[in-house]
Design a protein around this motif. Structure first.
Motif, mmCIF file in Angstrom:
data_model
loop_
_atom_site.group_PDB
_atom_site.id
_atom_site.type_symbol
_atom_site.label_atom_id
_atom_site.label_comp_id
_atom_site.label_asym_id
_atom_site.label_seq_id
_atom_site.Cartn_x
_atom_site.Cartn_y
_atom_site.Cartn_z
ATOM 1 N N ARG A 98 0.868 -1.081 -0.023
ATOM 2 C CA ARG A 98 -0.100 0.048 0.074
ATOM 3 C C ARG A 98 0.812 1.179 0.176
ATOM 4 O O ARG A 98 0.399 2.443 -0.363
ATOM 5 C CB ARG A 98 -1.046 -0.013 1.081
ATOM 6 C CG ARG A 98 -0.152 0.067 2.486
ATOM 7 C CD ARG A 98 -1.367 0.090 3.837
ATOM 8 N NE ARG A 98 -1.059 0.273 4.918
ATOM 9 C CZ ARG A 98 -0.282 -0.563 5.619
ATOM 10 N NH1 ARG A 98 -0.075 -1.408 5.358
ATOM 11 N NH2 ARG A 98 0.159 -0.145 6.799
ATOM 12 N N PHE A 99 2.242 1.144 0.400
ATOM 13 C CA PHE A 99 3.012 2.152 0.261
ATOM 14 C C PHE A 99 3.697 2.507 -0.810
ATOM 15 O O PHE A 99 3.617 3.661 -1.552
ATOM 16 C CB PHE A 99 3.892 2.148 1.566
ATOM 17 C CG PHE A 99 3.412 2.135 2.919
ATOM 18 C CD1 PHE A 99 2.772 3.414 3.422
ATOM 19 C CD2 PHE A 99 3.621 0.936 3.774
ATOM 20 C CE1 PHE A 99 2.113 3.339 4.643
ATOM 21 C CE2 PHE A 99 3.072 1.032 4.971
ATOM 22 C CZ PHE A 99 2.247 1.930 5.460
ATOM 23 N N ARG A 100 4.312 1.254 -1.151
ATOM 24 C CA ARG A 100 5.112 1.435 -2.849
ATOM 25 C C ARG A 100 4.005 1.708 -3.792
ATOM 26 O O ARG A 100 4.413 2.200 -4.709
ATOM 27 C CB ARG A 100 5.401 0.118 -2.912
ATOM 28 C CG ARG A 100 6.487 -0.417 -1.911
ATOM 29 C CD ARG A 100 7.943 -0.158 -1.958
ATOM 30 N NE ARG A 100 8.838 -0.753 -1.067
ATOM 31 C CZ ARG A 100 9.647 -1.885 -1.124
ATOM 32 N NH1 ARG A 100 9.688 -2.477 -2.202
ATOM 33 N NH2 ARG A 100 10.127 -2.068 -0.170
ATOM 34 N N ALA A 101 2.725 1.179 -3.677
ATOM 35 C CA ALA A 101 1.937 1.653 -4.837
ATOM 36 C C ALA A 101 1.500 2.858 -4.756
ATOM 37 O O ALA A 101 0.748 3.409 -5.731
ATOM 38 C CB ALA A 101 0.653 0.646 -4.937
ATOM 39 N N THR A 217 -13.678 -1.698 -10.341
ATOM 40 C CA THR A 217 -13.079 -0.128 -10.209
ATOM 41 C C THR A 217 -13.355 0.226 -8.851
ATOM 42 O O THR A 217 -12.948 1.594 -8.862
ATOM 43 C CB THR A 217 -13.786 0.539 -11.273
ATOM 44 O OG1 THR A 217 -15.443 0.586 -11.027
ATOM 45 C CG2 THR A 217 -13.677 0.227 -12.858
ATOM 46 N N GLY A 218 -13.770 -0.546 -8.131
ATOM 47 C CA GLY A 218 -14.121 0.145 -6.681
ATOM 48 C C GLY A 218 -14.027 -0.985 -5.885
ATOM 49 O O GLY A 218 -14.390 -2.013 -5.981
ATOM 50 N N ILE A 219 -13.965 -0.438 -4.495
ATOM 51 C CA ILE A 219 -14.244 -1.431 -3.250
ATOM 52 C C ILE A 219 -15.019 -0.516 -2.293
ATOM 53 O O ILE A 219 -14.562 0.696 -1.794
ATOM 54 C CB ILE A 219 -12.738 -1.951 -2.675
ATOM 55 C CG1 ILE A 219 -11.963 -2.578 -3.497
ATOM 56 C CG2 ILE A 219 -13.154 -2.618 -1.444
ATOM 57 C CD1 ILE A 219 -10.550 -3.230 -3.199
ATOM 58 N N PHE A 220 -15.994 -0.990 -1.630
ATOM 59 C CA PHE A 220 -16.815 -0.471 -0.597
ATOM 60 C C PHE A 220 -17.333 0.843 -1.259
ATOM 61 O O PHE A 220 -17.392 1.782 -0.383
ATOM 62 C CB PHE A 220 -16.095 -0.191 0.668
ATOM 63 C CG PHE A 220 -16.034 -1.216 1.769
ATOM 64 C CD1 PHE A 220 -17.526 -1.525 2.340
ATOM 65 C CD2 PHE A 220 -15.094 -1.850 2.381
ATOM 66 C CE1 PHE A 220 -17.620 -2.443 3.413
ATOM 67 C CE2 PHE A 220 -15.565 -2.913 3.273
ATOM 68 C CZ PHE A 220 -16.675 -3.161 3.772
ATOM 69 N N ILE A 224 -11.215 2.020 -6.457
ATOM 70 C CA ILE A 224 -10.315 1.035 -5.972
ATOM 71 C C ILE A 224 -8.964 1.620 -5.693
ATOM 72 O O ILE A 224 -8.415 2.457 -6.388
ATOM 73 C CB ILE A 224 -10.249 0.092 -7.038
ATOM 74 C CG1 ILE A 224 -9.580 -1.114 -6.588
ATOM 75 C CG2 ILE A 224 -9.551 0.422 -8.409
ATOM 76 C CD1 ILE A 224 -9.593 -2.646 -7.555
ATOM 77 N N PRO A 225 -8.149 1.469 -4.453
ATOM 78 C CA PRO A 225 -6.991 2.072 -4.004
ATOM 79 C C PRO A 225 -5.986 1.202 -5.043
ATOM 80 O O PRO A 225 -6.102 0.272 -5.551
ATOM 81 C CB PRO A 225 -6.773 1.551 -2.807
ATOM 82 C CG PRO A 225 -8.264 1.148 -2.183
ATOM 83 C CD PRO A 225 -8.655 0.755 -3.363
ATOM 84 N N HIS A 226 -4.909 2.151 -5.245
ATOM 85 C CA HIS A 226 -3.724 1.332 -6.133
ATOM 86 C C HIS A 226 -3.150 0.114 -5.777
ATOM 87 O O HIS A 226 -3.103 -0.647 -6.640
ATOM 88 C CB HIS A 226 -2.422 2.328 -5.814
ATOM 89 C CG HIS A 226 -2.687 3.769 -6.575
ATOM 90 N ND1 HIS A 226 -1.704 4.752 -6.809
ATOM 91 C CD2 HIS A 226 -3.451 4.095 -7.544
ATOM 92 C CE1 HIS A 226 -1.958 5.562 -7.628
ATOM 93 N NE2 HIS A 226 -3.284 5.455 -7.772
ATOM 94 N N GLN A 227 -3.173 -0.332 -4.511
ATOM 95 C CA GLN A 227 -2.454 -1.506 -3.951
ATOM 96 C C GLN A 227 -3.500 -2.669 -4.374
ATOM 97 O O GLN A 227 -3.205 -3.529 -4.443
ATOM 98 C CB GLN A 227 -2.400 -1.628 -2.466
ATOM 99 C CG GLN A 227 -3.462 -1.226 -1.537
ATOM 100 C CD GLN A 227 -3.528 0.381 -1.065
ATOM 101 O OE1 GLN A 227 -3.354 1.112 -2.118
ATOM 102 N NE2 GLN A 227 -4.209 0.489 0.116
#
Ligand code: MTE
Ligand code: MO
Length: 327
Positions: A98-101, A217-220, A224-227
């Motif tokens: 999640r950081f690197r992305a 394309t999304g979550i919740f 959608i986050p990069h990671q």
């Protein structure tokens, strides 16, 4: 059993859940709220259509209740879904992803090239695609081959809607997907040179056409986050997680079974079909049970279900196939 040369490290399952709920997640959440221009404390479940980009174009979405998992199965908490990830282009460390992305990787604008056995090759802008086909929410079980699982509320659309636009010819028997390969954006290409980059995956045409097969394309109900594979990734809920390829840049219709990164890396460990099957163990560990990552740090060992619980929906696709041979 021969050891595959490049394998993910199963010891990562043993990390305690306390490590998942560390302070950095909260910082990350605040950063997300800030980046969306929302006040702290704003509900993340629905976001206003402030910007029209790939991530926000269809939000908020409506839950499609036809595809809910069994009663009583609750979605995994957002912080786990977005804080414990496999995305080897960035790193093999699930907590680091999640950081690197999120170090300057641009996922907007984003286009998908569609080619191979189609009437006419297409270049699809993800913004336009989402606006065109519309998105909905699906809560799916998600089972990684490493024997952990989550329940994820995805937003997106059925892959068969894109296939209808692409108009594959009668020669098309399979669909092949590819992820970006940009060595400047992600360190994994150089760090793990033995993988057959770019990450590729594939489905048989009837699997790709199935209503459960989804492009997320999304979550919740938010971008959608990069990671997790921004801005668009595949989700095939009855197959092991590695089939659900992230950050897709190419889709090709082929007449032959396409090569896939994991099948190339370890043909004895990662099959092309990769249907979740508690009766067929991975050569190095059992697939009979899984660590269900739930909410509040809840992690339980539960039995793994055939086709990850979607047997009624998909078993007919494999009639007459020896599922031990075609793993
Ligand atoms: N491009 C790409 N897609 C990928 C992967 C990857 O490393 N690169 N990992 C796969 C694996 S092994 C899993 S379990 C899921 C993880 O998805 P998640 O991080 O959103 O839970 O993504 C799959 N898709
Ligand atoms: Mo996985």
């Amino acid at each position: 059993m021969p050891k595959a040369p490049f394998v993910r490290n199963p010891s990562s399952w043993e990390l305690s859940e306390r490590e998942v709920t560390n302070e950095s997640h909260h910082r990350n959440r605040r950063e997300i709220i800030k980046s969306l221009g929302l006040a702290a404390g704003t509900s993340l479940l629905t976001i206003p259509n402030a910007k029209t980009n790939a991530a926000t174009a269809g939000f908020p979405t409506k839950l499609n209740k036809k595809y809910l998992p069994a009663k009583g199965i609750k979605p995994t908490e957002y912080k786990y879904i977005t804080g414990y990830n496999n995305f080897y282009e960035f790193t093999t460390d699930k907590y680091e992803v999640r950081f690197r992305a999120n170090l300057g990787w641009k996922t907007e604008p984003w286009t998908i090239d569609v080619g191979g056995h189609v009437e006419k090759p297409l270049k699809l802008d993800v913004n336009d695609l989402v606006k065109d086909v519309g998105i909905e929410q699906r809560v799916y079980r998600f089972r990684c081959v490493e024997a952990w699982s989550m329940v994820i509320p995805w937003d997106g659309f059925q892959l068969n809607k894109l296939i209808a636009k692409a108009k594959p010819t009668s020669k098309a028997k399979y669909v092949m997907f590819s992820t970006f390969k940009d060595e400047k954006t992600a360190l994994g290409f150089k760090a793990y040179p033995n993988y057959d980059w770019p990450y590729t995956e594939g489905l048989r045409m009837d699997e790709a056409m199935h209503d459960l097969t989804f492009l997320a394309t999304g979550i919740f109900g938010k971008p959608i986050p990069h990671q997790n594979g921004a801005p668009i990734r595949l989700v095939v809920p009855w197959k092991y997680g590695y089939k659900s390829i992230k950050s897709i840049v190419r889709i090709d219709f082929t007449d032959k079974q396409p090569k896939t990164l994991w099948n190339t890396a370890g043909p004895n460990e990662y099959g092309f079909y990769s249907n979740v099957n508690p009766e067929v163990d991975h050569p190095r560990w059992s697939q009979a049970r899984e660590r269900a990552i739930g909410s509040g740090g809840f992690v339980d060992r539960i039995p793994t279900l055939k086709f990850n619980g979607y047997e009624k929906d998909v078993a007919h696709l494999y009639k007459g196939m020896d599922l031990r041979k075609f793993f």
